[in-house]
Design an enzyme around this catalytic site. Structure first.
Site, mmCIF file in Angstrom:
data_model
loop_
_atom_site.group_PDB
_atom_site.id
_atom_site.type_symbol
_atom_site.label_atom_id
_atom_site.label_comp_id
_atom_site.label_asym_id
_atom_site.label_seq_id
_atom_site.Cartn_x
_atom_site.Cartn_y
_atom_site.Cartn_z
ATOM 1 N N TRP A 100 33.745 44.090 51.078
ATOM 2 C CA TRP A 100 34.446 43.606 49.877
ATOM 3 C C TRP A 100 34.739 44.756 48.922
ATOM 4 O O TRP A 100 35.795 44.812 48.300
ATOM 5 C CB TRP A 100 33.663 42.481 49.201
ATOM 6 C CG TRP A 100 33.635 41.269 50.071
ATOM 7 C CD1 TRP A 100 32.565 40.750 50.737
ATOM 8 C CD2 TRP A 100 34.757 40.448 50.438
ATOM 9 N NE1 TRP A 100 32.943 39.662 51.477
ATOM 10 C CE2 TRP A 100 34.280 39.450 51.317
ATOM 11 C CE3 TRP A 100 36.110 40.449 50.118
ATOM 12 C CZ2 TRP A 100 35.107 38.468 51.869
ATOM 13 C CZ3 TRP A 100 36.947 39.479 50.657
ATOM 14 C CH2 TRP A 100 36.444 38.501 51.522
ATOM 15 N N ASP A 168 31.997 43.195 40.754
ATOM 16 C CA ASP A 168 32.288 41.985 41.527
ATOM 17 C C ASP A 168 30.943 41.307 41.762
ATOM 18 O O ASP A 168 30.115 41.795 42.520
ATOM 19 C CB ASP A 168 32.942 42.384 42.857
ATOM 20 C CG ASP A 168 33.192 41.186 43.770
ATOM 21 O OD1 ASP A 168 32.789 40.063 43.409
ATOM 22 O OD2 ASP A 168 33.802 41.385 44.843
ATOM 23 N N LYS A 192 30.510 30.179 45.402
ATOM 24 C CA LYS A 192 29.170 30.452 45.936
ATOM 25 C C LYS A 192 28.120 29.925 44.962
ATOM 26 O O LYS A 192 27.371 29.028 45.291
ATOM 27 C CB LYS A 192 28.990 31.950 46.177
ATOM 28 C CG LYS A 192 30.057 32.487 47.144
ATOM 29 C CD LYS A 192 30.082 33.982 47.165
ATOM 30 C CE LYS A 192 31.326 34.530 47.803
ATOM 31 N NZ LYS A 192 31.485 34.189 49.216
HETATM 32 N N1 PMP Z 1 33.968 39.628 46.777
HETATM 33 C C1 PMP Z 1 32.851 39.213 47.410
HETATM 34 C C2 PMP Z 1 31.564 39.935 47.165
HETATM 35 C C3 PMP Z 1 32.909 38.110 48.281
HETATM 36 O O1 PMP Z 1 31.807 37.704 48.918
HETATM 37 C C4 PMP Z 1 34.154 37.449 48.474
HETATM 38 C C5 PMP Z 1 34.292 36.237 49.356
HETATM 39 N N2 PMP Z 1 33.378 36.034 50.333
HETATM 40 C C6 PMP Z 1 35.288 37.943 47.817
HETATM 41 C C7 PMP Z 1 35.149 39.010 46.966
HETATM 42 C C8 PMP Z 1 36.632 37.301 47.998
HETATM 43 O O2 PMP Z 1 36.660 36.131 47.265
HETATM 44 P P1 PMP Z 1 37.921 35.154 47.241
HETATM 45 O O3 PMP Z 1 37.941 34.469 48.567
HETATM 46 O O4 PMP Z 1 37.605 34.252 46.093
HETATM 47 O O5 PMP Z 1 39.131 35.967 47.008
#
Ligand code: PMP
Length: 356
Positions: A100, A168, A192
């Site tokens: 991520w 994030d 989450k």
């Molecule tokens: N950052 C992290 C740490 C994640 O775990 C995730 C999704 N698993 C995301 C970003 C992406 O999130 P989204 O699907 O809401 O764009």
């Protein structure tokens, strides 16, 4: 029958929240309609919207000089909105601690010049770097506070001096006490630890809203637009915000973040203690940096891991496959995962190990 859902997200919600949402689904608070059908400018909806924000502020201890935004587009949209809105000198530092973080870095590099201040790729993202090569005039430093795939987490905020720290927190928000004042901007997708998918939360220090470059962006992509309109510039994801409000009320009833942190630490300890003594399973993250929320592990044998996922599902323990990038197994245990779910999983693993 409800199962124990160890999904990394969208993830399990508290059953009490689902039941309350169910009760209020057709008619909310004697007003003759569902929350889904309400105008986002109605008094009834505004109460929900404002309560959700107030609860988040209270639970996280968000100082008064920060704005809370409810946006759409998920955390991924923030990968782009952050460099678009914070770009002053055209430079930002990224700490690469997994997939991520890599994605955030890649997206930002389309907008400004990114620099890797540290990376843990040398040991398969199994740890969190502790020394950083920061750029003194960077517009911000970006970290991923909890790494959903590799199962590591920052132990507190790194010191970035006068450079704003951006985090994030998608998979760690509200799971343990954090000092918001150490960050310039915090963001998280809701699916989450906050509520259902559909809303992303941005907590931004007010001084970061003033930026000449950002003022030239299309209106909907400017943080200032949403900050000035209480996230009601256009129609927000009203039902997701309503359900998030129910989750925040639930969390408050559990003793807030301080209360749930104790439960989360106990759940993680239960699982890690078993893992550390297991002859069959081993964890993937290095001990010091282990996440409380996402625990990747493996038997070391692909076929056995697959068999484990299948057999676990048969007894109501579901979504235990590892992320496709790392394979193996992963148990995600966010705030809504009851201790009983982790106990049942550990008992199942003990049995599986005996039979293996
Ligand atoms: N950052 C992290 C740490 C994640 O775990 C995730 C999704 N698993 C995301 C970003 C992406 O999130 P989204 O699907 O809401 O764009």
């Amino acid at each position: 029958m409800r199962v124990y859902n160890f999904s990394p997200g969208p993830a399990a919600l508290p059953v009490e929240v689902l039941e309350q949402a169910g009760k209020e689904m057709v008619e909310y608070n004697n007003c003759g309609m569902s929350v889904m059908e309400m105008s986002h400018r109605s008094k009834m909806y505004m109460e929900i919207h404002e309560t959700a924000e107030a609860l988040l502020r209270e639970l996280m201890g968000i100082p008064a000089n920060y704005k809370v935004l409810f946006l759409q587009g998920g955390a991924s949209q923030q990968f782009a909105m952050i460099p678009m809105n914070l770009n002053k000198n055209g430079k930002a530092d990224y700490v690469l601690t997994g997939e991520w973080a890599n994605k955030a870095n890649k997206e930002a590099s389309k907008i400004l010049k990114t620099h890797v201040a540290a990376t843990s790729e040398d040991r398969k993202f199994g740890y969190i770097p502790e020394t950083f090569n920061f750029t003194p005039d960077a517009d911000y430093v970006h970290i991923t506070s909890n790494n959903t795939i590799c199962g590591t987490r920052f132990l507190g905020a790194p010191d970035t001096g006068n450079v704003p720290l951006v985090a994030d927190m998608s998979s760690g928000i509200l799971s343990e006490v954090m000092d918001v004042s150490k960050y310039g901007l915090i963001y998280a997708g809701a699916q989450k630890n906050i509520g259902p998918a559909g809303v992303a939360i941005v907590i931004i220090r007010e001084d970061l809203l003033e930026n000449e470059n950002a003022a030239k962006l299309p209106t909907v992509f400017q943080y200032k637009t949403h900050a000035d309109s209480q996230s009601l510039f256009n129609t927000p994801p009203t039902y997701s915000i309503y359900t998030a409000k129910l989750c925040l009320e639930w969390l408050k009833g559990k003793g807030g973040v301080e209360g749930i942190q104790k439960v989360n630490e106990a759940k993680a300890k239960l699982f890690y203690d078993f893992l550390d003594n297991s002859a069959l399973f081993k964890g993937l993250a290095e001990k010091k940096y282990r996440s409380l929320m996402n625990i990747p592990f493996t038997s070391g044998d692909d076929a056995k891991d697959k068999d484990f996922v299948k057999q676990a599902a048969e007894v109501g323990l579901v979504n235990l496959s590892g992320h496709r990038l790392v394979g193996g197994l992963r148990a995600s245990m966010y705030n809504a995962m009851p201790t009983a779910g982790v106990e049942k999983l550990v008992d199942f693993m003990k049995d599986f190990e005996k039979k293996a």
